[in-house]
Design a protein around this motif. Structure first.
Motif, PDB file in Angstrom:
ATOM      1  N   SER A  75      53.657  42.793  42.118  1.00  0.00           N
ATOM      2  CA  SER A  75      52.681  41.739  42.365  1.00  0.00           C
ATOM      3  C   SER A  75      51.594  42.258  43.290  1.00  0.00           C
ATOM      4  N   CYS A  76      50.423  41.657  43.167  1.00  0.00           N
ATOM      5  CA  CYS A  76      49.294  42.017  44.017  1.00  0.00           C
ATOM      6  C   CYS A  76      48.490  40.762  44.292  1.00  0.00           C
ATOM      7  N   ALA A  77      48.234  40.508  45.561  1.00  0.00           N
ATOM      8  CA  ALA A  77      47.459  39.344  45.953  1.00  0.00           C
ATOM      9  C   ALA A  77      46.212  39.794  46.698  1.00  0.00           C
ATOM     10  N   SER A  98      43.216  38.778  49.274  1.00  0.00           N
ATOM     11  CA  SER A  98      42.958  37.815  50.340  1.00  0.00           C
ATOM     12  C   SER A  98      41.689  38.211  51.080  1.00  0.00           C
ATOM     13  N   ARG A 117      47.975  37.023  35.321  1.00  0.00           N
ATOM     14  CA  ARG A 117      47.305  36.647  36.566  1.00  0.00           C
ATOM     15  C   ARG A 117      47.346  35.153  36.795  1.00  0.00           C
ATOM     16  N   LYS A 155      45.562  31.619  42.575  1.00  0.00           N
ATOM     17  CA  LYS A 155      46.239  32.299  43.676  1.00  0.00           C
ATOM     18  C   LYS A 155      45.702  33.704  43.902  1.00  0.00           C
ATOM     19  N   ASN A 156      44.706  34.104  43.100  1.00  0.00           N
ATOM     20  CA  ASN A 156      44.138  35.454  43.227  1.00  0.00           C
ATOM     21  C   ASN A 156      45.225  36.521  43.205  1.00  0.00           C
ATOM     22  N   THR A 157      46.125  36.357  42.266  1.00  0.00           N
ATOM     23  CA  THR A 157      47.296  37.223  42.191  1.00  0.00           C
ATOM     24  C   THR A 157      47.481  37.733  40.770  1.00  0.00           C
ATOM     25  N   TRP A 210      50.382  40.102  38.340  1.00  0.00           N
ATOM     26  CA  TRP A 210      51.714  40.661  38.258  1.00  0.00           C
ATOM     27  C   TRP A 210      51.744  41.716  37.145  1.00  0.00           C
TER      28      TRP A 210
END
Length: 123
Positions: free
Chosen positions: A20-22, A24, A70, A74-76, A78
């Motif tokens: 996962s990558c978020a 921020s 995506r 959540k701006n995420t 996977w």
């Protein structure tokens, strides 16, 4: 803007992992997010990328085994990795093209180059 990648580990061939990558920080929007990897002694390569409008792109070596998805809210992103092979071993990095504040605002590429997540596929 920061990209936080996580989810690596060690698995046996044929196993699965989910990265996962978020994103921020202060930004307006994301054009795409994706994953690169660097195996020992090799150059960094694109693994998968997803445009936030929905289009995806995969390296030929992972097609049919990896799936990128995506959550725009959540701006995420996977990366679901199935049927892992020893050649998938490497450090995986998250990357993104993000619209940041400015006069005018500008699209800037970011990457978690200093903090990847290690994936090891070994029996």
């Amino acid at each position: 803007v920061q990209l936080q990648a996580s989810g690596g580990g060690e698995v046996q061939p044929g196993g699965s992992l989910r990265l996962s990558c978020a994103a921020s920080g202060s930004f307006f929007s994301i054009n795409y997010m994706g994953w690169y990897r660097q195996a020992p002694g090799k150059e960094r390569e694109l693994v998968a990328r997803i445009i936030f409008g929905g289009n995806t792109k995969y390296a030929d070596s992972v097609k049919g085994r990896f799936t990128i998805s995506r959550d725009s809210a959540k701006n995420t992103v996977w990366l679901e990795m199935n049927n892992l092979k020893p050649e998938d071993t490497g450090v995986y990095y998250c990357a993104a093209l993000i619209l940041v504040p400015g006069d005018p605002p500008d699209w800037v590429p970011f990457g978690s180059w200093g903090q990847g997540t290690l994936v090891t596929v070994s029996s």
